[in-house]
Design an enzyme around this catalytic site. Sequence first.
Site, PDB file in Angstrom:
ATOM      1  N   THR A  15       0.748  -1.283   0.092  1.00 53.59           N
ATOM      2  CA  THR A  15       0.034  -0.225   0.024  1.00 53.59           C
ATOM      3  C   THR A  15       0.682   1.286   0.019  1.00 53.59           C
ATOM      4  O   THR A  15       0.683   2.387  -0.729  1.00 53.59           O
ATOM      5  CB  THR A  15      -0.847   0.185   1.235  1.00 53.59           C
ATOM      6  OG1 THR A  15      -1.851  -1.315   1.321  1.00 53.59           O
ATOM      7  CG2 THR A  15      -1.810   1.097   1.231  1.00 53.59           C
ATOM      8  N   VAL A  16       1.800   1.322   0.980  1.00 59.35           N
ATOM      9  CA  VAL A  16       2.804   2.682   1.134  1.00 59.35           C
ATOM     10  C   VAL A  16       3.638   2.829  -0.122  1.00 59.35           C
ATOM     11  O   VAL A  16       3.664   3.686  -0.553  1.00 59.35           O
ATOM     12  CB  VAL A  16       3.398   2.672   2.188  1.00 59.35           C
ATOM     13  CG1 VAL A  16       4.206   3.844   2.497  1.00 59.35           C
ATOM     14  CG2 VAL A  16       2.394   2.357   3.540  1.00 59.35           C
ATOM     15  N   LYS A 108       8.612   1.290  12.090  1.00 62.01           N
ATOM     16  CA  LYS A 108       8.805   1.507  13.482  1.00 62.01           C
ATOM     17  C   LYS A 108       9.446   0.490  14.367  1.00 62.01           C
ATOM     18  O   LYS A 108      10.101   0.631  15.310  1.00 62.01           O
ATOM     19  CB  LYS A 108       7.273   1.928  14.080  1.00 62.01           C
ATOM     20  CG  LYS A 108       6.431   0.802  14.037  1.00 62.01           C
ATOM     21  CD  LYS A 108       4.993   1.181  13.510  1.00 62.01           C
ATOM     22  CE  LYS A 108       5.067   1.320  11.811  1.00 62.01           C
ATOM     23  NZ  LYS A 108       3.793   1.127  11.264  1.00 62.01           N
ATOM     24  N   GLU A 132       9.600   9.540   9.411  1.00 62.93           N
ATOM     25  CA  GLU A 132       8.510  10.192   9.526  1.00 62.93           C
ATOM     26  C   GLU A 132       7.145   9.279   9.385  1.00 62.93           C
ATOM     27  O   GLU A 132       6.103   9.360  10.305  1.00 62.93           O
ATOM     28  CB  GLU A 132       8.011  11.476   8.543  1.00 62.93           C
ATOM     29  CG  GLU A 132       6.787  12.249   9.097  1.00 62.93           C
ATOM     30  CD  GLU A 132       7.222  13.158  10.252  1.00 62.93           C
ATOM     31  OE1 GLU A 132       8.004  14.140  10.317  1.00 62.93           O
ATOM     32  OE2 GLU A 132       6.422  12.672  11.127  1.00 62.93           O
ATOM     33  N   GLY A 137       1.421   7.629  10.816  1.00 59.76           N
ATOM     34  CA  GLY A 137       1.145   7.831   9.320  1.00 59.76           C
ATOM     35  C   GLY A 137       1.521   9.439   9.061  1.00 59.76           C
ATOM     36  O   GLY A 137       2.502   9.756   8.859  1.00 59.76           O
ATOM     37  N   ILE A 139       0.830  12.287   9.764  1.00 60.21           N
ATOM     38  CA  ILE A 139       0.916  13.336  10.877  1.00 60.21           C
ATOM     39  C   ILE A 139       2.424  13.765  11.022  1.00 60.21           C
ATOM     40  O   ILE A 139       3.263  12.809  11.279  1.00 60.21           O
ATOM     41  CB  ILE A 139       0.333  13.037  12.342  1.00 60.21           C
ATOM     42  CG1 ILE A 139      -1.125  12.775  12.388  1.00 60.21           C
ATOM     43  CG2 ILE A 139       0.785  14.176  13.170  1.00 60.21           C
ATOM     44  CD1 ILE A 139      -1.530  12.442  13.636  1.00 60.21           C
ATOM     45  N   GLY A 190      -9.305  -5.217   6.428  1.00 61.38           N
ATOM     46  CA  GLY A 190      -7.857  -5.178   6.316  1.00 61.38           C
ATOM     47  C   GLY A 190      -7.175  -4.355   7.045  1.00 61.38           C
ATOM     48  O   GLY A 190      -6.132  -3.856   6.683  1.00 61.38           O
ATOM     49  N   LYS A 208       6.157   3.252  18.364  1.00 57.77           N
ATOM     50  CA  LYS A 208       5.863   4.561  17.973  1.00 57.77           C
ATOM     51  C   LYS A 208       6.297   5.447  18.933  1.00 57.77           C
ATOM     52  O   LYS A 208       6.875   6.462  19.027  1.00 57.77           O
ATOM     53  CB  LYS A 208       4.474   4.776  17.328  1.00 57.77           C
ATOM     54  CG  LYS A 208       4.177   4.185  16.028  1.00 57.77           C
ATOM     55  CD  LYS A 208       2.866   4.049  15.752  1.00 57.77           C
ATOM     56  CE  LYS A 208       2.439   3.263  14.378  1.00 57.77           C
ATOM     57  NZ  LYS A 208       1.027   3.211  14.459  1.00 57.77           N
ATOM     58  N   GLY A 305      -2.782   4.188   6.121  1.00 56.49           N
ATOM     59  CA  GLY A 305      -3.348   4.379   4.594  1.00 56.49           C
ATOM     60  C   GLY A 305      -2.320   4.950   3.432  1.00 56.49           C
ATOM     61  O   GLY A 305      -1.423   5.364   4.016  1.00 56.49           O
TER      62      GLY A 305
END
Length: 429
Positions: A15-16, A108, A132, A137, A139, A190, A208, A305
């Site tokens: 996804t990323v 992480k 980051e 995510g 932020i 998911g 985190k 996401g």
Amino acid sequence: MTTAPLRLGIAGLGTVGIGVVKIIRQNAAQISARTGRNVVITAVSARSRDRDRGVPLTQFAWEEDPVALARRDDVDIFVELMGGHEGAAKNAIEAALAAGKHVVTANKALLAIHGQKLAETAEAAGCQIRYEAAVAGGIPVIKALTEGLAANRIQRVMGVMNGTCNYILTRMEATGQGYNVLFDECAQLGYLEADPNLDVGGIDAGHKLALLAAIGFGTRVDFDAVELEGIQNITLDDIRRAGDMGYRIKLLGVAQMTGRGLEQRMSPCLVPANSPLGQLEGGTNMVVIEGDSVGQIVLRGAGAGEGPTASAVMADVCDIARGTRLPVFGQPARSLIGAPAARSASAAPFYLRLLLQDKPGALAKVATVLGQEGISIHRMRQYEHAGDAAPVLIVTHKCTRSQLDQALEAIAALDVVTQTPVALRIEQV
Ligand code: HSE
């Protein structure tokens, strides 16, 4: 543009990774205008070459082995989006640093466990490790701590940093469904990590928090010192009864420096329902930072996401493209201190849920144990009986977790107590 393009090698096209490919395709001109360099992808690596990922990838060189990708001459930044704290991700990052490449990662777990060593290696080699995307995510919380708040003495870092847990807890309240139903819903959507215990056991959020604590307090990252408790035992009753008293239950991370050392906790806590943390709904994340000059700041946004996490990856890439150079944890790794772990050092009120036999003197026995441990009762309620058992809810005045644990051990041994007591900290936020 005369400057040479900045060349990325991306390991991991989930996804990323695909989000990063899309941002570079869609916003190339803007990135170039803002950083002064073209950012291009030269090579990629993933588990399966043939899968249709919805974006064209054939223009990029393909490497089966992420270590080979990390060493390629036409890669300036190794972008690690595979995950896992050992094995391929770690080997490839070490190979990238050995080859003098910068690293951008969303990993992480790897940094929470091996961050100190990797930071020392990177800084000795003059390389950047930026992450980051590893915390909350989209932020920009690492940027906030390392740059925006660089001149502050950080007093406390708090946050809801696992969207899956916040989704489960807020959906339990909104729908009246139990934990197991919502857990299954997350699996279907998911939302769960491959090992769901990383989410619901608080481990992902603990990783985190450990990273933010290291940056905030100038300490060596110490995930083992994070006191972890998951949300698996939170019931609908707890959520409703906390609500009756004006609280919501959140999987809350708190890091603060105490007189005894660094306290790091990731556990379900009650927070005031009308506070920003109390009002956080669904899969959203929130990080609250308190500094001596700035006061309290609140950062809120998507914690996972494709778009949000890729946005954070690209923020790091853009920094490197601009020539921004920062130590991995905001100050040179060798200057970070090894703070003692202050487990449960700070006192707080606690919420206790007990199931007592409905007979004379039952409550008095519990009150006596609390009194013997020096714990004072602030509020108490008895709810409608379930058979011959009486659910009792107690809010204590401030006490330490070790005081409470002693009391809980004695309470659990009382003949009038029919279920293991539930104890949740009430956090002042
Ligand atoms: N599984 C995490 C969450 C996202 O639910 O917030 C990645 O850290």
